[in-house]
Motif scaffolding. Structure first.
Motif, short mmCIF file in Angstrom:
data_model
loop_
_atom_site.label_atom_id
_atom_site.label_comp_id
_atom_site.label_asym_id
_atom_site.label_seq_id
_atom_site.Cartn_x
_atom_site.Cartn_y
_atom_site.Cartn_z
N ASP A 14 0.84 -1.19 0.00
CA ASP A 14 0.00 0.00 0.00
C ASP A 14 0.87 1.24 0.00
OD1 ASP A 14 -2.33 -1.47 0.15
OD2 ASP A 14 -2.37 -1.46 2.33
N THR A 15 0.36 2.32 -0.56
CA THR A 15 1.05 3.60 -0.55
C THR A 15 0.11 4.65 -0.01
OG1 THR A 15 2.39 2.95 -2.45
CG2 THR A 15 2.25 5.29 -1.97
N LEU A 16 0.60 5.48 0.91
CA LEU A 16 -0.19 6.56 1.48
C LEU A 16 0.23 7.88 0.84
CD1 LEU A 16 0.10 5.61 5.25
CD2 LEU A 16 -1.83 5.17 3.74
N ASN A 17 -0.73 8.69 0.46
CA ASN A 17 -0.44 10.01 -0.08
C ASN A 17 -0.86 11.04 0.96
OD1 ASN A 17 0.50 9.37 -2.76
ND2 ASN A 17 -1.56 8.60 -3.11
N PHE A 18 0.00 12.02 1.18
CA PHE A 18 -0.25 13.03 2.19
C PHE A 18 -0.46 14.39 1.53
CE2 PHE A 18 0.33 10.17 5.52
CZ PHE A 18 1.40 9.34 5.19
N ASP A 19 -1.63 14.58 0.94
CA ASP A 19 -1.92 15.82 0.24
C ASP A 19 -2.39 16.92 1.19
OD1 ASP A 19 -4.27 14.37 0.71
OD2 ASP A 19 -5.28 15.21 -1.04
N ARG A 20 -2.63 16.60 2.44
CA ARG A 20 -3.09 17.59 3.43
C ARG A 20 -1.99 17.99 4.41
NH1 ARG A 20 -8.80 17.89 4.40
NH2 ARG A 20 -9.90 16.86 2.72
N ILE A 21 -0.82 17.40 4.27
CA ILE A 21 0.28 17.69 5.19
C ILE A 21 1.33 18.51 4.44
CG2 ILE A 21 2.07 16.70 6.68
CD1 ILE A 21 -0.88 16.09 7.51
N THR A 22 1.70 19.66 5.01
CA THR A 22 2.70 20.52 4.40
C THR A 22 3.86 20.75 5.35
OG1 THR A 22 1.55 22.50 5.20
CG2 THR A 22 1.00 21.76 2.98
N VAL A 23 5.01 20.95 4.77
CA VAL A 23 6.21 21.31 5.54
C VAL A 23 6.77 22.55 4.88
CG1 VAL A 23 8.52 20.63 6.25
CG2 VAL A 23 6.70 18.92 6.16
N GLU A 24 6.75 23.64 5.61
CA GLU A 24 7.27 24.90 5.09
C GLU A 24 8.34 25.39 6.06
OE1 GLU A 24 4.17 27.56 3.43
OE2 GLU A 24 2.79 26.03 4.20
N SER A 25 9.55 25.53 5.55
CA SER A 25 10.68 25.86 6.42
C SER A 25 10.52 27.19 7.14
CB SER A 25 11.98 25.86 5.61
OG SER A 25 11.91 26.80 4.57
N ASP A 26 9.71 28.09 6.61
CA ASP A 26 9.53 29.39 7.25
C ASP A 26 8.33 29.45 8.19
OD1 ASP A 26 7.79 29.12 5.08
OD2 ASP A 26 7.78 31.27 4.64
N LYS A 27 7.66 28.32 8.39
CA LYS A 27 6.51 28.27 9.30
C LYS A 27 6.70 27.14 10.30
CE LYS A 27 3.07 30.02 6.07
NZ LYS A 27 1.87 29.68 5.30
N LEU A 28 6.40 27.41 11.54
CA LEU A 28 6.42 26.39 12.59
C LEU A 28 7.73 25.61 12.65
CD1 LEU A 28 2.80 25.09 11.92
CD2 LEU A 28 3.51 26.60 13.77
N GLU A 29 8.82 26.30 12.39
CA GLU A 29 10.16 25.69 12.43
C GLU A 29 10.28 24.50 11.50
OE1 GLU A 29 10.95 24.89 16.53
OE2 GLU A 29 10.88 26.98 17.08
N GLY A 30 9.51 24.49 10.42
CA GLY A 30 9.58 23.40 9.45
C GLY A 30 8.88 22.13 9.87
#
Length: 106
Positions: free
Chosen positions: A29-45
């Motif tokens: 199985d493969t999980l896709n995380f289209d609702r999870i973001t990582v932005e280095s300038d927000k919330l310490e990444g």
């Protein structure tokens, strides 16, 4: 799409961890995380839900603290039920790290 056995460090993929990221859930199985973001300038990444400044860690801690999905959605009205589910799936997948035992040199 390439399957990953572990998630990259926060901010590793640049500005955002997009929908294309897939993590092997085991058993093919493969999980896709289209609702999870990582932005280095927000919330310490730290991984967050749709850039809402609500971290995956926060969601996991709320659920671990006994909060129901309904209680979370009531206190965080910008979130959706699927956000909570995907944050928990992301957290579970991020612990799926393979450890290989090294052989002693001969």
């Amino acid at each position: 799409m390439e399957e990953l056995s572990a998630l990259p460090p926060a901010g590793y993929l640049g500005r955002s961890l997009l929908a294309n990221l897939a993590v092997s859930a085991g058993e093919g199985d493969t999980l896709n995380f289209d609702r999870i973001t990582v932005e280095s300038d927000k919330l310490e990444g730290k991984p967050a839900v749709r850039g809402l400044r609500i971290t995956v860690e926060t969601v996991v801690r709320l659920v671990a603290g006994g909060w129901t999905f309904g209680e979370i959605l009531s206190d965080y009205p910008d979130m959706e039920r699927e956000d909570i589910k995907q944050a928990l799936e992301y957290a579970a997948a991020s612990t799926n790290v393979h450890v290989y035992r090294l052989r002693e040199p001969t």
